[in-house]
Scaffold this active site. Sequence first.
Site, PDB file in Angstrom:
ATOM      1  CE  LYS A 122      -2.260  -1.219   3.836  1.00  0.00           C
ATOM      2  NZ  LYS A 122      -1.959  -2.755   3.699  1.00  0.00           N
ATOM      3  CB  THR A 123       3.493   2.429   2.203  1.00  0.00           C
ATOM      4  OG1 THR A 123       2.815   2.507   3.461  1.00  0.00           O
ATOM      5  CG2 THR A 123       4.366   3.649   2.268  1.00  0.00           C
ATOM      6  CD  GLU A 166      -0.266   3.463   3.046  1.00  0.00           C
ATOM      7  OE1 GLU A 166      -0.510   2.599   3.870  1.00  0.00           O
ATOM      8  OE2 GLU A 166       1.024   4.220   2.835  1.00  0.00           O
TER       9      GLU A 166
END
Length: 466
Positions: A122-123, A166
């Site tokens: 995600k990051t 996110e």
Amino acid sequence: MYNIDFSKPISIHFIGIGGISMSGLAEILADRSFTVSGSDAKQSPLTESLEKKGVTVYYGQNASNITDSVQLVVYTAAIREDNPELLAAKARKIPCMTRAELLGQIMKNYKLPIAISGTHGKTTTTSMVSEILLAADMDPTLSIGGILKSIDGNIRIGSSPYFVTEACEYTNSFLSFFPKIGLILNVEEDHMDFFRDIEQIRDSFHRFAKLLPKDGTLIINGDIKGIDTIISDLDCNIITYGTGPEFDYFPKDITYDTLARPSYTLCRSLKASDTKNSPAERITLGVTGQHNVQNSLAAIALADLLDISSETVKSALFSFCGTDRRFELKGKLGEITVLDDYAHHPTEIKATLQAAEKYPHKDIWCVFQPHTYTRTKAFLSDFAGALSLADHVVLTDIFAAREKNTIGISSRDLLRELEKLGADCHYFPSFDEIENFLLENCSQGDLLITMGAGDVVKIGEKLLGI
């Protein structure tokens, strides 16, 4: 649930304001003229940054921090019901909401909110998307789960309709969001202290996808096992990416340079390209590993959806060198290269160590800090299998995070699993012992990776003197 009127700023208190996401939300509200305060266990660069922006930060969580002026309290999933500030707020009948609920309400203020979800990546993917939007001069508001060097932080406040964040599945928090575009990068077992099994996790991601409106879009990894249970009965547009030509976006001819950075030929299906003559393009990434090929495909699919030029996308992906704690080069200890990585799930560990194999090295040393007792127990043999890809493994004690050890698990259990596989593995209860062991045993040309979602990064930094 309490609804915030963003045209009428109030006084909001954050319990756990020093968290990477909470600090970013606090900054967004402070920028919108809200009176913001918060508490955290200790001072950090994030809390110091907030204080410079006029936010009141208390160190230590005490009932007295909930003053008469507080009109709303926001807390994270890690805050327990017996937290003194949360109890004080409820006693005063002050409205309370979770971090995810606040983030969802903030998203409502943007015409094009983009939520990036998945068990892993995600990051990095949010950062890739951020770099592309910035390169395209789209002035986005960004909420990232890591420090992005190009914005010198985890938050950027823009003035356009674009909001990128996110979206984490833990405690079903992303079900409080209101995305127009959603990304699902992968779906695997994790957070087993909350979810019952993989079926329940897939159902959570299905419910997330169902949040997308009819004129919205889901971009999803087509290689996800059980994908049909996630995308069934969706009303929105669906775009797929993956490893093969059955998907709208896929890579061919992947190669790596001497620093394990991949290049590949980007292929679009007729549906994705909208033309019979869409040329294949060569994409070169500034980050390492095959897993980032997949992350970049998701970012490219989103960029196409937003009509961003191919040259802008290619340039942004090439210049993006990663966020903090994602295969991050920390420095050199003589001729020993020291990296740090946030990997704390077997799949992530495997991806990182496979990338490391293509990176210059003699032997790979992995100093791994298991993260939470429940995760360690749930994936004990999988952790051992993934870590055995390193030439040498050094284990720290388990980083408890939000948990207490009520299940009788320790790093010694993981040590025994690794020994069964014939791995060269060592365990030490203190960072000092690990640092001394590494100084005595690492050799010139070796690659040392500190790995985990806790504070294991301190070991490499102590060795480097930074």
